[in-house]
Scaffold this motif. Structure first.
Motif, PDB file in Angstrom:
ATOM      1  N   THR A  87      -6.471   8.816  14.233  1.00  0.00           N
ATOM      2  CA  THR A  87      -6.964   7.449  14.370  1.00  0.00           C
ATOM      3  C   THR A  87      -6.314   6.696  15.520  1.00  0.00           C
ATOM      4  OG1 THR A  87      -7.423   7.363  12.000  1.00  0.00           O
ATOM      5  CG2 THR A  87      -7.302   5.255  13.161  1.00  0.00           C
ATOM      6  N   ASP A  88      -4.993   6.843  15.646  1.00  0.00           N
ATOM      7  CA  ASP A  88      -4.298   6.055  16.676  1.00  0.00           C
ATOM      8  C   ASP A  88      -4.208   6.780  18.019  1.00  0.00           C
ATOM      9  OD1 ASP A  88      -2.404   7.985  16.131  1.00  0.00           O
ATOM     10  OD2 ASP A  88      -1.114   6.638  14.980  1.00  0.00           O
ATOM     11  N   GLY A  89      -4.746   8.029  18.072  1.00  0.00           N
ATOM     12  CA  GLY A  89      -4.792   8.751  19.333  1.00  0.00           C
ATOM     13  C   GLY A  89      -3.454   9.111  19.926  1.00  0.00           C
ATOM     14  N   ASP A  90      -2.471   9.324  19.051  1.00  0.00           N
ATOM     15  CA  ASP A  90      -1.145   9.623  19.584  1.00  0.00           C
ATOM     16  C   ASP A  90      -0.842  11.123  19.600  1.00  0.00           C
ATOM     17  OD1 ASP A  90      -0.877  10.112  16.915  1.00  0.00           O
ATOM     18  OD2 ASP A  90       0.700   8.628  16.554  1.00  0.00           O
ATOM     19  N   GLY A  91      -1.872  11.951  19.284  1.00  0.00           N
ATOM     20  CA  GLY A  91      -1.682  13.394  19.296  1.00  0.00           C
ATOM     21  C   GLY A  91      -1.159  13.956  18.001  1.00  0.00           C
ATOM     22  N   LYS A 123      -3.293  13.408   8.947  1.00  0.00           N
ATOM     23  CA  LYS A 123      -2.684  14.040   7.777  1.00  0.00           C
ATOM     24  C   LYS A 123      -1.184  14.243   7.949  1.00  0.00           C
ATOM     25  CE  LYS A 123      -3.468  18.902   9.082  1.00  0.00           C
ATOM     26  NZ  LYS A 123      -2.099  19.357   8.917  1.00  0.00           N
ATOM     27  N   ASP A 124      -0.748  14.332   9.209  1.00  0.00           N
ATOM     28  CA  ASP A 124       0.675  14.524   9.485  1.00  0.00           C
ATOM     29  C   ASP A 124       1.338  13.265  10.026  1.00  0.00           C
ATOM     30  OD1 ASP A 124       0.448  17.277   8.823  1.00  0.00           O
ATOM     31  OD2 ASP A 124      -0.371  17.670  10.828  1.00  0.00           O
ATOM     32  N   ASP A 125       0.515  12.241  10.277  1.00  0.00           N
ATOM     33  CA  ASP A 125       0.983  11.025  10.942  1.00  0.00           C
ATOM     34  C   ASP A 125       1.481  10.020   9.914  1.00  0.00           C
ATOM     35  OD1 ASP A 125       1.380   8.801  12.567  1.00  0.00           O
ATOM     36  OD2 ASP A 125      -0.325   9.322  13.857  1.00  0.00           O
ATOM     37  N   GLY A 138       2.353   6.560  18.032  1.00  0.00           N
ATOM     38  CA  GLY A 138       3.764   6.885  18.070  1.00  0.00           C
ATOM     39  C   GLY A 138       3.994   8.136  18.891  1.00  0.00           C
ATOM     40  N   THR A 139       5.025   8.846  18.523  1.00  0.00           N
ATOM     41  CA  THR A 139       5.359  10.073  19.244  1.00  0.00           C
ATOM     42  C   THR A 139       5.309  11.243  18.276  1.00  0.00           C
ATOM     43  OG1 THR A 139       7.734   9.897  18.803  1.00  0.00           O
ATOM     44  CG2 THR A 139       6.884   8.784  20.772  1.00  0.00           C
ATOM     45  N   VAL A 140       5.054  12.445  18.850  1.00  0.00           N
ATOM     46  CA  VAL A 140       5.034  13.651  18.028  1.00  0.00           C
ATOM     47  C   VAL A 140       6.399  13.870  17.408  1.00  0.00           C
ATOM     48  CG1 VAL A 140       4.710  16.155  18.081  1.00  0.00           C
ATOM     49  CG2 VAL A 140       3.201  14.660  19.424  1.00  0.00           C
ATOM     50  N   GLY A 147       4.484  10.788  14.591  1.00  0.00           N
ATOM     51  CA  GLY A 147       3.391   9.854  14.836  1.00  0.00           C
ATOM     52  C   GLY A 147       3.780   8.396  14.770  1.00  0.00           C
ATOM     53  N   CYS A 148       5.009   8.099  14.526  1.00  0.00           N
ATOM     54  CA  CYS A 148       5.460   6.710  14.469  1.00  0.00           C
ATOM     55  C   CYS A 148       6.149   6.347  15.799  1.00  0.00           C
ATOM     56  CB  CYS A 148       6.439   6.512  13.315  1.00  0.00           C
ATOM     57  SG  CYS A 148       5.624   6.610  11.687  1.00  0.00           S
ATOM     58  N   PRO A 149       6.073   5.071  16.171  1.00  0.00           N
ATOM     59  CA  PRO A 149       6.732   4.665  17.424  1.00  0.00           C
ATOM     60  C   PRO A 149       8.253   4.753  17.293  1.00  0.00           C
ATOM     61  CG  PRO A 149       5.875   2.751  16.251  1.00  0.00           C
ATOM     62  CD  PRO A 149       5.358   3.944  15.530  1.00  0.00           C
ATOM     63  N   GLU A 150       8.920   5.048  18.387  1.00  0.00           N
ATOM     64  CA  GLU A 150      10.377   5.138  18.393  1.00  0.00           C
ATOM     65  C   GLU A 150      10.979   3.848  18.956  1.00  0.00           C
ATOM     66  OE1 GLU A 150      12.280   8.967  19.270  1.00  0.00           O
ATOM     67  OE2 GLU A 150      10.305   9.595  20.003  1.00  0.00           O
ATOM     68  N   VAL A 151      12.076   3.471  18.371  1.00  0.00           N
ATOM     69  CA  VAL A 151      12.764   2.247  18.806  1.00  0.00           C
ATOM     70  C   VAL A 151      13.493   2.546  20.124  1.00  0.00           C
ATOM     71  CG1 VAL A 151      14.477   0.497  18.222  1.00  0.00           C
ATOM     72  CG2 VAL A 151      13.030   1.504  16.422  1.00  0.00           C
ATOM     73  N   SER A 152      13.073   1.854  21.159  1.00  0.00           N
ATOM     74  CA  SER A 152      13.695   2.081  22.468  1.00  0.00           C
ATOM     75  C   SER A 152      14.967   1.235  22.613  1.00  0.00           C
ATOM     76  CB  SER A 152      12.708   1.717  23.582  1.00  0.00           C
ATOM     77  OG  SER A 152      12.423   0.331  23.551  1.00  0.00           O
ATOM     78  N   ALA A 153      15.744   1.556  23.646  1.00  0.00           N
ATOM     79  CA  ALA A 153      16.971   0.791  23.913  1.00  0.00           C
ATOM     80  C   ALA A 153      16.630  -0.662  24.212  1.00  0.00           C
ATOM     81  CB  ALA A 153      17.722   1.424  25.084  1.00  0.00           C
TER      82      ALA A 153
END
Length: 442
Positions: A296-300, A304-306, A313-315, A319-325
């Protein structure tokens, strides 16, 4: 004779074919009886037909017998003749009438032959010669030769011992055509019960009298679908769609399919039958009803695994976004501006806006976990500062929880005055040391 030859479909005389009728001719011989002249010794010139046998040149004997059990039968015979030879003496056309009853025992089973059937008999009767009668005790030996299932020839010889002086003991020989008939056919299918594997149900000769209701060449007892014409490979059941799955086992009997799917089709070959496949023309897993898994979010990362299917997000982070510095820096810049009442853990109202900004950032990272850290300057006792830092860290944590952040994502820890970021010698330095930080949990 036409009546006799008209019987058919009978077998050896037994409990299922109890009747036998024999029609033929007889010969009477007074000579070989062991009595005085003009008669001879017992069995003397036994086969001297021309000199001693009295033969009426016509049908002159008839017998009817009925099977009893265990090879025994009982019969009654009637005969007529004309006597012109009384041993070596000639007589003047004496009339001869006989009626006899005989119990016979068949030896056919001992020979294990369906053609030759010898038998022995004993009985008695009454014989009239020139209208003068006398009783006789009879001993019989003979045999049947069966030329078909129901027609045969019978040859027998009977010794008839008279109990009256005016009638000599004599031999009577009989030859005739025999018919066996009267077999039981309970179901009327033309097959007698003794040969009928299904005697109570009309059937076919090909199946020993058992039925084939649907006419598919498979008898009902071996037919898994006796009322529907089918194929031998399916035990008599049909396969309407020709897919190799019998209709009775085919969940889709009118559409060719796969054995693995109980005869139902799978157009896209994904192992999900078309009737259960939400995407019948596109291969997909059974767990997703035959459709490909969406991203759905097109993040690869497939939904089902997201763990964050609606947020890119990131693989590496499922599939969730990572907290950057940079985000981490922004959080702490906001956290440092949270104000508390002096010497207390209560949050001042004017901090609501900055806390709202913090909450917004935290919700963008729904799987990330954070630690709320409390810090103080060095003014006051160390123990008091530790207690105050714990209380302020927990106050911020509680505020975030009450405003939509899951508790399992947050922890709180007070460091007191142990981790200063500036000098405690100046007012500005102490102000910097009095702070709250929100850091990504490692």
């Amino acid at each position: 004779m036409l009546l006799v030859l008209g019987y058919s479909n009978a077998n050896a005389q037994d409990k299922n074919n109890p009747w036998q009728i024999t029609i033929g001719a007889n010969a009477v011989d007074f000579y070989p009886t062991g009595e005085n002249a003009p008669l001879g010794d017992i069995f003397s010139e036994y086969f001297n037909v021309s000199d001693h046998w009295n033969i009426l040149p016509s049908l002159s004997s008839i017998s009817v017998s009925k099977y009893l059990s265990d090879g025994f039968s009982f019969g009654v015979a009637g005969s007529i003749n004309k006597i012109t030879k009384w041993g070596d003496a000639s007589v003047n056309d004496l009339s001869y009438y006989g009626i006899d009853g005989t119990i016979k025992y068949s030896l056919g089973e001992l020979l294990n032959s369906s053609v030759i059937e010898p038998y022995l008999g004993v009985g008695g009767g009454y014989t009239w010669v020139d209208e003068i009668g006398a009783g006789t005790l009879n001993g019989t030996v003979g045999f049947n030769i069966w030329v078909s299932d129901n027609v045969g020839f019978t040859i027998q010889s009977a010794y008839k011992h008279s109990f009256e002086d005016y009638l000599n003991t004599h031999f009577q020989h009989t030859a005739g055509v025999s018919i066996k008939f009267g077999g039981t056919d309970t179901d009327g299918d033309g097959i007698y019960d003794k040969d009928d594997a299904c005697p109570d149900v009309a059937g076919l000769a090909a199946f020993n009298g058992c039925p084939d209701t649907d006419g598919d060449g498979i008898e009902d007892s071996k037919d898994s679908c006796p009322n529907e014409a089918g194929l031998a490979e399916f035990n008599g059941c049909p396969d309407t769609d020709g897919d190799g799955v019998a209709d009775k086992d085919d969940a889709c009997p009118t559409v060719a399919g796969l054995k693995a799917l109980a005869g139902c089709p799978d157009a896209d070959g994904d192992g999900v039958k078309d009737s259960d496949d939400k995407c019948p023309n596109t291969a997909g897993p059974a767990a997703n009803q035959g459709c490909p898994w969406p991203d759905t979010d097109g993040d690869g990362v497939l939904d089902k695994d997201d763990k964050c299917p609606d947020v890119k997000g990131t693989v590496a982070n499922n599939g969730c976004p990572e907290v950057s510095a940079e985000v981490q820096k922004t959080l702490n810049e906001y956290a440092k501006t949270i104000l508390f009442d002096t010497g207390k853990s209560s949050i001042k109202k004017q901090s609501a806006a900055v806390l709202g900004d913090i909450i917004k950032i935290l919700k963008e990272y729904p799987t990330a976990k954070f630690t709320v850290e409390g810090h103080t300057d060095s003014v006051g006792s160390e123990a008091l500062n530790q207690k105050l830092s714990d209380a302020r860290a927990n106050a911020v944590k509680q505020y975030l929880i009450e405003n939509g952040i899951d508790a399992f994502r947050l922890s709180a820890l007070g460091y007191g005055e142990s981790k200063p970021i500036d000098t405690n010698a100046t007012a500005k330095g102490r102000a910097n040391n009095r702070r709250v930080e929100i850091n990504l949990a490692k």
